[in-house]
Design an enzyme around this catalytic site. Structure first.
Site, PDB file in Angstrom:
ATOM      1  CG  ASN A 188      -0.221   0.230   2.524  1.00 26.31           C
ATOM      2  OD1 ASN A 188       1.006   0.169   2.583  1.00 26.31           O
ATOM      3  ND2 ASN A 188      -0.968   0.491   3.586  1.00 26.31           N
ATOM      4  CE1 TYR A 233       6.967  -3.910  13.454  1.00 27.75           C
ATOM      5  CE2 TYR A 233       8.420  -4.429  15.289  1.00 27.75           C
ATOM      6  CZ  TYR A 233       8.141  -4.466  13.936  1.00 27.75           C
ATOM      7  OH  TYR A 233       9.024  -5.075  13.073  1.00 27.75           O
TER       8      TYR A 233
HETATM    9  P1  NAD Z   1       9.508  -1.371   5.460  1.00 30.66           P
HETATM   10  O1  NAD Z   1       8.725  -0.375   6.212  1.00 30.66           O
HETATM   11  O2  NAD Z   1      10.571  -0.893   4.535  1.00 30.66           O
HETATM   12  O3  NAD Z   1       8.552  -2.336   4.640  1.00 30.66           O
HETATM   13  C1  NAD Z   1       7.240  -2.649   5.013  1.00 30.66           C
HETATM   14  C2  NAD Z   1       6.371  -2.634   3.754  1.00 30.66           C
HETATM   15  O4  NAD Z   1       5.023  -2.969   4.096  1.00 30.66           O
HETATM   16  C3  NAD Z   1       6.322  -1.252   3.100  1.00 30.66           C
HETATM   17  O5  NAD Z   1       6.524  -1.376   1.706  1.00 30.66           O
HETATM   18  C4  NAD Z   1       4.916  -0.755   3.426  1.00 30.66           C
HETATM   19  O6  NAD Z   1       4.424   0.166   2.472  1.00 30.66           O
HETATM   20  C5  NAD Z   1       4.146  -2.060   3.452  1.00 30.66           C
HETATM   21  N1  NAD Z   1       2.904  -1.994   4.245  1.00 30.66           N
HETATM   22  C6  NAD Z   1       2.747  -1.482   5.492  1.00 30.66           C
HETATM   23  N2  NAD Z   1       1.473  -1.624   5.893  1.00 30.66           N
HETATM   24  C7  NAD Z   1       0.808  -2.234   4.869  1.00 30.66           C
HETATM   25  C8  NAD Z   1      -0.547  -2.639   4.669  1.00 30.66           C
HETATM   26  N3  NAD Z   1      -1.477  -2.432   5.602  1.00 30.66           N
HETATM   27  N4  NAD Z   1      -0.874  -3.229   3.491  1.00 30.66           N
HETATM   28  C9  NAD Z   1       0.057  -3.437   2.527  1.00 30.66           C
HETATM   29  N5  NAD Z   1       1.353  -3.070   2.659  1.00 30.66           N
HETATM   30  C10 NAD Z   1       1.723  -2.477   3.818  1.00 30.66           C
HETATM   31  O7  NAD Z   1      10.137  -2.369   6.554  1.00 30.66           O
HETATM   32  P2  NAD Z   1      11.136  -3.597   6.401  1.00 30.66           P
HETATM   33  O8  NAD Z   1      12.314  -3.300   7.219  1.00 30.66           O
HETATM   34  O9  NAD Z   1      11.303  -3.956   4.979  1.00 30.66           O
HETATM   35  O10 NAD Z   1      10.309  -4.724   7.164  1.00 30.66           O
HETATM   36  C11 NAD Z   1       9.598  -5.745   6.466  1.00 30.66           C
HETATM   37  C12 NAD Z   1       9.023  -6.736   7.468  1.00 30.66           C
HETATM   38  O11 NAD Z   1      10.070  -7.314   8.243  1.00 30.66           O
HETATM   39  C13 NAD Z   1       8.050  -6.099   8.465  1.00 30.66           C
HETATM   40  O12 NAD Z   1       6.975  -6.983   8.689  1.00 30.66           O
HETATM   41  C14 NAD Z   1       8.879  -5.949   9.727  1.00 30.66           C
HETATM   42  O13 NAD Z   1       8.085  -5.986  10.873  1.00 30.66           O
HETATM   43  C15 NAD Z   1       9.809  -7.146   9.624  1.00 30.66           C
HETATM   44  N6  NAD Z   1      11.057  -6.922  10.383  1.00 30.66           N
HETATM   45  C16 NAD Z   1      12.004  -6.044   9.923  1.00 30.66           C
HETATM   46  C17 NAD Z   1      13.160  -5.833  10.679  1.00 30.66           C
HETATM   47  C18 NAD Z   1      14.268  -4.904  10.222  1.00 30.66           C
HETATM   48  O14 NAD Z   1      15.235  -4.725  10.950  1.00 30.66           O
HETATM   49  N7  NAD Z   1      14.220  -4.317   9.034  1.00 30.66           N
HETATM   50  C19 NAD Z   1      13.326  -6.500  11.907  1.00 30.66           C
HETATM   51  C20 NAD Z   1      12.322  -7.339  12.339  1.00 30.66           C
HETATM   52  C21 NAD Z   1      11.200  -7.559  11.559  1.00 30.66           C
END
Ligand code: NAD
Ligand code: UDP
Length: 311
Positions: A34, A145
């Site tokens: 989104n 979160y």
């Molecule tokens: P990010 O914010 O770059 O990516 C998240 C993506 O999800 C974005 O493209 C956003 O637009 C999309 N999104 C958010 N809400 C949405 C919805 N309701 N419908 C559709 N799309 C939606 O973050 P990231 O670092 O790439 O993280 C990706 C996943 O990995 C997440 O679930 C996060 O919780 C998990 N995670 C990341 C880390 C880290 O260190 N980067 C650590 C632990 C967990």
């Protein structure tokens, strides 16, 4: 064999790396996002590939597609963004998980949940093994979160037990690398962008809190290995780099590698900020035959190169 794969959150930092890798392995990939924190820029180079499809959709609403596997990554991951609209963050984690699990059940797909080290909260056990239940404030600023992700894990486990949905749960520890948004607000991107712009490097608190930083390529490798494990292994499994650093050490490393004249300044520590974090990766080593290969310095050099090209 070519698989059809749905990646939710595919335009985000980790999702875009995952889409690219899955396409390179010869799969068909549907990227659903989104664009709350994701950007088209992250996946624009994939648009010419006939096996890549981009879907604008919000996972709090049901979605139907026929695929073999689902990687459920949709959720803002940076504290600034997940706290911007906490109710929406909970809906994304909880309703989003229900929608993706319902889809997986209906089409008999395998589904992987991107969970997080935040399920351990501000941990009292160090390093954190999967058996640790965590230390989370359910009404604190990070709860939308942390508790959202904890509830999602519970939903995954129960869809597996009750409906035989094939699930995998990965607990991701702090990950960094190219394609993080420059204004994302997480520590690695903040420090690098500040250093490259010659601005003050902002340490929250006294800088003695620790994190263990994993380069994104290592995570993607672990994530795909987990998806390909046998039916009986569901996780949760920690995937992270156990090398632990204080935020002050990180700031100094970024200063050294960028050669910046930026000063280090101290700002208040946000509420409920975990004091230490380091994965116990014994299980990932055993079941996934996985361990991280890229150390902090190598990963920072690659990430600094990326930010130089866009800042
Ligand atoms: P990010 O914010 O770059 O990516 C998240 C993506 O999800 C974005 O493209 C956003 O637009 C999309 N999104 C958010 N809400 C949405 C919805 N309701 N419908 C559709 N799309 C939606 O973050 P990231 O670092 O790439 O993280 C990706 C996943 O990995 C997440 O679930 C996060 O919780 C998990 N995670 C990341 C880390 C880290 O260190 N980067 C650590 C632990 C967990
Ligand atoms: N942090 C910091 N300066 C910043 C951004 C973050 O000192 O500009 C600190 C933050 O308080 C936390 C650590 O760095 O202690 C990691 O923060 P991040 O938001 O990257 O991840 P998380 O806290 O979710 O692990």
């Amino acid at each position: 064999m070519k698989k059809k794969i749905l990646v939710t959150g595919g335009a985000g930092f980790i999702g875009s790396h995952l889409c690219e890798r899955l396409l390179n392995e010869g799969n068909e990939v549907a990227c659903l996002d989104n664009y709350f924190t994701g950007q088209k820029r992250n996946i624009i180079h994939l648009l010419d590939n006939p096996y890549f499809e981009l879907i604008r959709h919000d996972i709090t609403m049901p979605y139907f597609i026929e695929v073999d596997e689902i990687y459920n990554l949709a959720c803002p991951a940076s504290p600034i963004y997940y706290q911007y609209n906490p109710i929406k963050t909970i809906k994304t984690s909880v309703s989003g998980a229900i929608n993706m699990l319902g889809l997986a059940k209906r089409i008999k797909a395998k589904v992987l949940q991107a969970s997080t080290s935040e399920v351990y909260g501000d941990p009292e056990i160090h390093p954190q093994p999967e058996s640790y239940w965590g230390h989370v404030n359910p009404i604190g600023t990070r709860a939308c979160y942390d508790e959202g992700k904890r509830c999602a894990e519970s939903l995954f486990v129960n869809y597996h037990k009750q409906n035989n949905v094939r699930i995998k749960i990965i607990r991701i520890f702090n990950t960094y690398g190219p394609k993080m948004h420059p204004n994302d607000g997480r520590v690695v991107s903040n420090f690098i962008v500040q250093a490259l712009k010659g601005e003050d490097i902002t340490i929250y608190g006294d800088g003695k809190q620790t994190r263990s930083f994993q380069y994104v390529d290592d995570l993607i490798e672990g994530m795909i290995k987990l998806m390909n494990t046998g039916e009986d292994f569901t996780g949760p499994v920690n995937v992270g780099n156990p090398d632990e650093f204080t935020m002050l050490e990180l700031a100094q490393k970024v200063k050294e590698l960028t050669g910046t004249k930026s000063k280090i300044v101290y700002q208040p520590l946000p509420a409920d900020d975990p004091m230490q974090r380091k994965p116990d990766i014994t299980l990932a080593k055993k079941v996934l035959n996985w361990e991280p290969k890229i150390n902090l310095e190598e990963g920072l050099i690659k990430t600094i190169e990326y930010f130089k090209s866009i800042v």
